[in-house]
Design an enzyme around this catalytic site. Sequence first.
Site, mmCIF file in Angstrom:
data_model
loop_
_atom_site.group_PDB
_atom_site.id
_atom_site.type_symbol
_atom_site.label_atom_id
_atom_site.label_comp_id
_atom_site.label_asym_id
_atom_site.label_seq_id
_atom_site.Cartn_x
_atom_site.Cartn_y
_atom_site.Cartn_z
ATOM 1 N N ARG A 119 -27.054 -42.114 -49.398
ATOM 2 C CA ARG A 119 -27.126 -43.435 -50.023
ATOM 3 C C ARG A 119 -26.452 -44.495 -49.157
ATOM 4 N NH1 ARG A 119 -24.749 -45.441 -55.849
ATOM 5 N NH2 ARG A 119 -22.825 -45.303 -54.687
ATOM 6 N N HIS A 315 -36.700 -37.814 -62.073
ATOM 7 C CA HIS A 315 -35.883 -36.659 -61.674
ATOM 8 C C HIS A 315 -35.619 -35.740 -62.874
ATOM 9 C CE1 HIS A 315 -35.468 -38.445 -57.788
ATOM 10 N NE2 HIS A 315 -34.769 -39.470 -58.234
ATOM 11 N N ASP A 366 -40.832 -40.921 -53.877
ATOM 12 C CA ASP A 366 -39.474 -41.444 -53.997
ATOM 13 C C ASP A 366 -38.909 -41.946 -52.669
ATOM 14 O OD1 ASP A 366 -36.907 -42.041 -54.849
ATOM 15 O OD2 ASP A 366 -36.350 -40.014 -55.398
HETATM 16 ZN ZN LIG Z 1 -35.666 -43.296 -56.963
#
Ligand SMILES: [Zn+2]
Length: 493
Positions: A119, A315, A366
């Site tokens: 991230r 998810h 994604d």
């Molecule tokens: Zn996502």
Amino acid sequence: MTGPGAPARPEGSAGPEGEAGPEGAAAGPEGAAGPGIRRWHAELAWLGRGGVRSGVLIEASGGVFRTVTPDVPPEAVPPGTERRPGLTLPGLANAHSHAFHRALRGITEAGQGTFWTWRERMYQVAGRLAPDSYLDLARAVYAEMALAGVTCVGEFHYLHHGPGGVPYSDPNEMGRALIQAAAEAGLRITLLDTCYLTGGLAPDGTPTPLSPVQQRFSDGDAARWADRLAALGPDGHGMLAPHARAGVAIHSVRAVPPGQMYPVVEWSHRLGAPLHAHLSEQPAENEACLAAYGATPARVLDGTGALGPRSTMVHATHLTRHDIELLGGSRTCVCLCPTTEAFLADGIGPAGALAAAGSPLSVGSDSHAVIDLLDEARRVELDERLASGQRGRFGAAALAGAATAAGHTCLGWPEAGEIVPGALADLVTVGLDSPRLAGAAASTALESVIFAGTAADVTDVVTGGRDVVRGGQHLLVPDVPAALTQSLRPLLD
Ligand SMILES: [Zn+2]
């Protein structure tokens, strides 16, 4: 189950800015089958519950299928009909995309890490994007999707503002870039305009402030998020252009406090718009949520009215038995992203239990570690096998349905994703003559394509009755690798 269907699209219509959407993309041979009429003769076509049929004559006009007739011999095919060797499927729906994550492909594989270290790299890329560069990148990424057979993308969009969180002169400039990119790449898009307000939850449940990059994601509060969405200009059915509709998203329980979720839910109902949210991707998210609210993320979302047949949880990897019952019992769709979940070491979600409980399943690429919806679909079953020690929970038809009809429905396009009269005329043909698929038997062609096919086996893509990909070539973005290279390099230097 979604909101009202899209209004009828006039033939050859274009978006409000005059850009050609999929319905305005490159046309087929003029006059080949009469004005406005196109015909294809598929060697094999998957007709949903009708199974795989041979010699399927498909006729479309006005961007919609008119007739679908199996068992038509070649000598009975009308002049001007296009042959489609291989297996023809409905258009594929990529139900969860963050276009700019494509920049991280490969480079994050050099070394170790977790979801959280990935991230940080993703935020570096986000910090460099501006409307022009976002348009170029998204156009190239969506063109890559089209080459892989994707006809509709759900873009989970949260990079709203300029550096420091300063709005652009048009506060929806980044979202409009995505809508334009989809038109120029020949895709339909559901712009899932995402509410993102806080930096996260500390392990003890304390909200954390927005980091400098995260400031670009935030509108300050949900009321201002709603004002910006209103300024984007959806009509009463949530449509933004003939090829684009509005959806809404709650980024996650990490980024939106429960009290700020209500305006998002309200907008979903007002527009009949799909509502998406990231749910329980990581155990740390669950632990922080329990510390903050005394409930799992699924229970928090349920408490704000965010679950239901119009909603999709993305998810849903780390769930309790009660969470599964909440999602299934409310008929909430679950979008699985198995390649991303593997690349980010998220874990394996309970797909079989969710389906058994009543949740429709869709798939998305994604983070775009790869863009291959056939791979996503088969991994739903392969992950289930790894987790359970059993084969065959999901057959090829169920997996194909996740990548087609269920994906389109969860993006608010229930009129797409099936080859039936009245549906939007989207076709994806997979060649059966590659080294991977040569020798496939007609009776198990769908199994061959789902379990051994790749994006590289897609030969032709038709969206709304118009060609987008022909013979493996994108007709609107002529050199997709060059477009990707040119848009990615400045983000990574
Ligand atoms: Zn996502």
